[in-house]
Design a protein around this motif. Structure first.
Motif, PDB file in Angstrom:
ATOM      1  N   LEU A 233      -9.017  -4.618  -3.342  1.00 33.84           N
ATOM      2  CA  LEU A 233      -8.389  -3.413  -3.705  1.00 33.84           C
ATOM      3  C   LEU A 233      -8.268  -3.020  -4.903  1.00 33.84           C
ATOM      4  CD1 LEU A 233      -7.181  -1.160  -2.024  1.00 33.84           C
ATOM      5  CD2 LEU A 233      -4.879  -2.019  -2.270  1.00 33.84           C
ATOM      6  N   GLU A 234      -7.807  -4.152  -5.755  1.00 35.19           N
ATOM      7  CA  GLU A 234      -7.860  -3.957  -7.198  1.00 35.19           C
ATOM      8  C   GLU A 234      -9.313  -3.826  -7.990  1.00 35.19           C
ATOM      9  OE1 GLU A 234      -6.020  -7.508  -8.626  1.00 35.19           O
ATOM     10  OE2 GLU A 234      -4.016  -6.974  -8.120  1.00 35.19           O
TER      11      GLU A 234
ATOM     12  N   PRO B  16      -9.388   1.798  -3.547  1.00 31.31           N
ATOM     13  CA  PRO B  16      -9.218   2.085  -2.142  1.00 31.31           C
ATOM     14  C   PRO B  16     -10.211   3.084  -1.613  1.00 31.31           C
ATOM     15  CG  PRO B  16      -7.718   3.331  -3.517  1.00 31.31           C
ATOM     16  CD  PRO B  16      -8.440   2.395  -4.439  1.00 31.31           C
TER      17      PRO B  16
ATOM     18  N   LEU C 165     -13.161   0.459  -0.767  1.00 29.43           N
ATOM     19  CA  LEU C 165     -12.869  -0.647   0.165  1.00 29.43           C
ATOM     20  C   LEU C 165     -12.796   0.099   1.642  1.00 29.43           C
ATOM     21  CD1 LEU C 165     -12.072  -3.319   0.971  1.00 29.43           C
ATOM     22  CD2 LEU C 165      -9.826  -2.787   0.082  1.00 29.43           C
ATOM     23  N   TYR C 166     -12.119   1.318   1.628  1.00 27.78           N
ATOM     24  CA  TYR C 166     -11.855   1.972   2.965  1.00 27.78           C
ATOM     25  C   TYR C 166     -13.116   2.586   3.370  1.00 27.78           C
ATOM     26  CZ  TYR C 166      -6.933   1.577   1.899  1.00 27.78           C
ATOM     27  OH  TYR C 166      -5.607   1.178   1.714  1.00 27.78           O
TER      28      TYR C 166
ATOM     29  N   VAL D   2       1.015  -1.291   0.013  1.00 24.46           N
ATOM     30  CA  VAL D   2       0.099   0.012  -0.037  1.00 24.46           C
ATOM     31  C   VAL D   2       0.866   1.335   0.120  1.00 24.46           C
ATOM     32  CG1 VAL D   2      -1.818   1.425   1.290  1.00 24.46           C
ATOM     33  CG2 VAL D   2      -2.029  -1.150   1.152  1.00 24.46           C
TER      34      VAL D   2
ATOM     35  N   SER E  58      -2.823   9.716   3.720  1.00 26.50           N
ATOM     36  CA  SER E  58      -2.933   8.340   3.426  1.00 26.50           C
ATOM     37  C   SER E  58      -1.791   7.732   4.534  1.00 26.50           C
ATOM     38  CB  SER E  58      -2.164   7.649   2.182  1.00 26.50           C
ATOM     39  OG  SER E  58      -2.017   6.663   1.776  1.00 26.50           O
TER      40      SER E  58
ATOM     41  N   PHE F 136      -7.800  -9.272   0.375  1.00 28.34           N
ATOM     42  CA  PHE F 136      -7.690  -7.678   0.359  1.00 28.34           C
ATOM     43  C   PHE F 136      -7.110  -7.189  -0.887  1.00 28.34           C
ATOM     44  CE2 PHE F 136      -4.889  -4.099   1.439  1.00 28.34           C
ATOM     45  CZ  PHE F 136      -5.867  -3.291   1.783  1.00 28.34           C
ATOM     46  N   LEU F 137      -6.100  -7.683  -1.287  1.00 25.79           N
ATOM     47  CA  LEU F 137      -5.297  -7.432  -2.515  1.00 25.79           C
ATOM     48  C   LEU F 137      -6.326  -7.128  -3.618  1.00 25.79           C
ATOM     49  CD1 LEU F 137      -1.701  -8.447  -2.547  1.00 25.79           C
ATOM     50  CD2 LEU F 137      -2.899  -5.954  -1.801  1.00 25.79           C
TER      51      LEU F 137
ATOM     52  N   GLN G 175      -8.273   7.835   5.139  1.00 26.24           N
ATOM     53  CA  GLN G 175      -7.791   7.174   3.888  1.00 26.24           C
ATOM     54  C   GLN G 175      -8.872   7.280   2.874  1.00 26.24           C
ATOM     55  OE1 GLN G 175      -5.045   5.730   3.864  1.00 26.24           O
ATOM     56  NE2 GLN G 175      -4.641   4.213   5.506  1.00 26.24           N
TER      57      GLN G 175
END
Length: 489
Positions: free
Chosen positions: A443-444, A448, A451-452, A315, A385, A439-440, A368
């Motif tokens: 995120l893709e 972000p 997701l956040y 990140v 961030s 998670f990754l 974030q």
């Protein structure tokens, strides 16, 4: 923190069972209890139990170390083992140990009750040594996954056993402080993984050193646990009252043994004859406390904290921040918050720390989200961030991190404590596994900002849940807690 906090054990409403010959009926102990009150006006010396707790916290250090051990060298591992760019494979390397942890956590309470606390610690250490050795020597992704899975089996047993052990061997006056050591040790383990991973990533194949290093504390745990006291509570339940007295003398000092045994006879009377059924935990009279404990652990994981620990390097790299510098700040923030929590746990109380912790995590995730907004300038996005992530870790370690593992042994009656802890930890590992695995990829696919936003919403839901369902246990006896949480038949 070190002052006297009188918190006598309560007498739980139980079905009658066989008596221990070594400890007379409670009614006959009234004279002994009265004579012991003058001894109890002073607390047992904390330094007698401190070495035993210190050895036990090695397991928490290992827990933190293995959570973060693949953080820094994940890219090097993927290049050497041939799965670079495969985000699912990277997620599996992170999550394989969590799968092993979940499976063993289902039985962790039964294991701790079956073989005793000391042997359970040694059972934690053995697969950690074997699994780390396999990961350090493997030449394939499959070998890495097998090693991580074996390590996970030790991690699945560790949190339940160490929480039980510290609760059962600590003097009342320092039990909260000793309980906070577990979170601090976990932080030190995470920081240790980062500090080992940063220099070795410049060495070809240096990531293997990270796994070899972890075998040292695991070996120390297995060795030194041979010299530690067994839990007097466990010995008493096995009918080994004389040994329980001997261990109390090691932990509290000779002048406190008789009082401790009288209190133990009140606390555990009736436990040994009753079998705790799964149905009793799922929909019986103990359902509410198990529900509260399981939900707290689920919210803890769904807040996104382990996504930060597992993938902080990736990140921060995408944000243009050197990962080694950012990760060091994360470790310091985590440790600082844990130390502050240790100082405040018995002053502000568990519920207050939980509320403000989850609220602070909500604000951090909002920062974030703002950092991911396309309207924020480059430098502004960078500051938001990094600042938001550090604030998130700090506020997590103030309450959401340490409080659940301290609160649950308090709200669980002794009769169900080990098995209920095991059940709640299995919930912890289920959510931990899926966060690490997905998670990754999320995120893709989601980006972000979305997701956040989800993480922020979950943290706010946690604030509402704690406000409505969690009672404050600071200064309350175990009997008062049971009356509030467990309706009497």
């Amino acid at each position: 923190m070190w002052g006297r906090q009188r918190e006598p054990f309560s007498t739980y409403k139980r079905m009658p069972s066989r008596d221990h010959s070594a400890v007379t009926d409670l009614e006959d102990n009234s004279a002994l209890l009265q004579n012991s009150m003058d001894v109890e006006t002073t607390n047992p010396s904390w330094w007698l139990s401190f070495p035993h707790v210190l050895v036990a916290t090695i397991s928490s250090f290992l827990f933190g170390y293995h959570l973060g051990v693949v953080n820094e060298p994940l890219e090097s591992i993927s290049l050497d083992l041939g799965f670079n760019g495969n985000t699912l494979a990277e997620g599996l390397v992170v999550s394989a140990c969590l799968a092993g942890a979940f499976i063993v956590s289902l039985f962790s309470g039964s294991i701790a009750d079956g073989v005793g606390r000391r042997r359970a610690f040694q059972l934690c250490a053995l697969p950690m040594i074997i699994g780390s050795s396999i990961s350090a020597t493997t030449r394939s992704l499959v070998g890495m996954l097998i090693g991580r899975f074996l390590v996970g089996t030790g991690m699945g047993l560790s949190p339940t056993v160490v929480s039980l052990y510290v609760t059962e061997v600590s003097p009342t006056s320092v039990r909260g402080t000793y309980g906070s050591f577990l979170q601090i040790a976990t932080c030190l383990g995470l920081m240790g993984a980062l500090f080992v991973g940063i220099p070795v990533k410049e060495i070809a194949g240096g990531w293997r050193i990270c796994f070899w290093v972890s075998t040292i504390p695991a070996g120390l745990l297995a060795f030194f646990m041979m010299f530690c006291a067994e839990s007097p509570h466990w010995l008493y339940k096995q009918g080994r009252s004389a040994e329980a007295e001997a261990e109390f003398e090691r932990l509290l000092g000779g002048s406190h043994v008789k009082y401790a045994m009288v209190e133990l006879s009140k606390l555990d009377r009736g436990d040994e004859a009753d079998t705790v059924n799964l149905s009793e935990l799922l929909y019986g009279r103990h359902f509410r406390v198990v529900y509260i404990g399981s939900t707290l652990f689920a919210l803890q994981q769904l807040s996104g904290i382990n996504a930060v620990f597992y993938f902080s390097s990736s990140v921060f790299k995408s944000a243009g921040v050197p990962s080694d510098i950012a990760n060091m700040f994360i470790g310091v923030s985590n440790l600082s918050g844990s130390i502050i929590a240790m100082l405040l746990m018995d002053k502000l109380g568990r519920k207050v720390l939980l509320l403000w912790s989850f609220f602070g995590m909500t604000i951090s995730m909002i920062l974030q989200v703002a950092a991911a907004n396309s309207y924020v300038s480059g430098s502004g996005s960078l500051y938001l961030s990094v600042g938001g992530m550090l604030m998130f870790v700090l506020t997590f370690s103030l309450g959401a991190g340490p409080v659940p593992s301290l609160l649950l042994p308090e709200i669980f009656p002794s009769r169900i404590r080990a098995k209920a802890m095991g059940m709640c930890m299995s919930v912890h590992w289920v959510f931990n596994f899926f966060v690490g695995l997905l998670f990754l990829r999320l995120l893709e696919q989601l980006g972000p900002q979305l997701l956040y936003s989800i993480f922020a919403s979950i943290c706010m839901m946690a604030v509402v849940f704690v406000k409505k369902n969690v009672m404050e246990t600071k200064g309350k006896t175990l009997q008062e807690i049971e009356i509030a949480l467990l309706p009497q038949d």
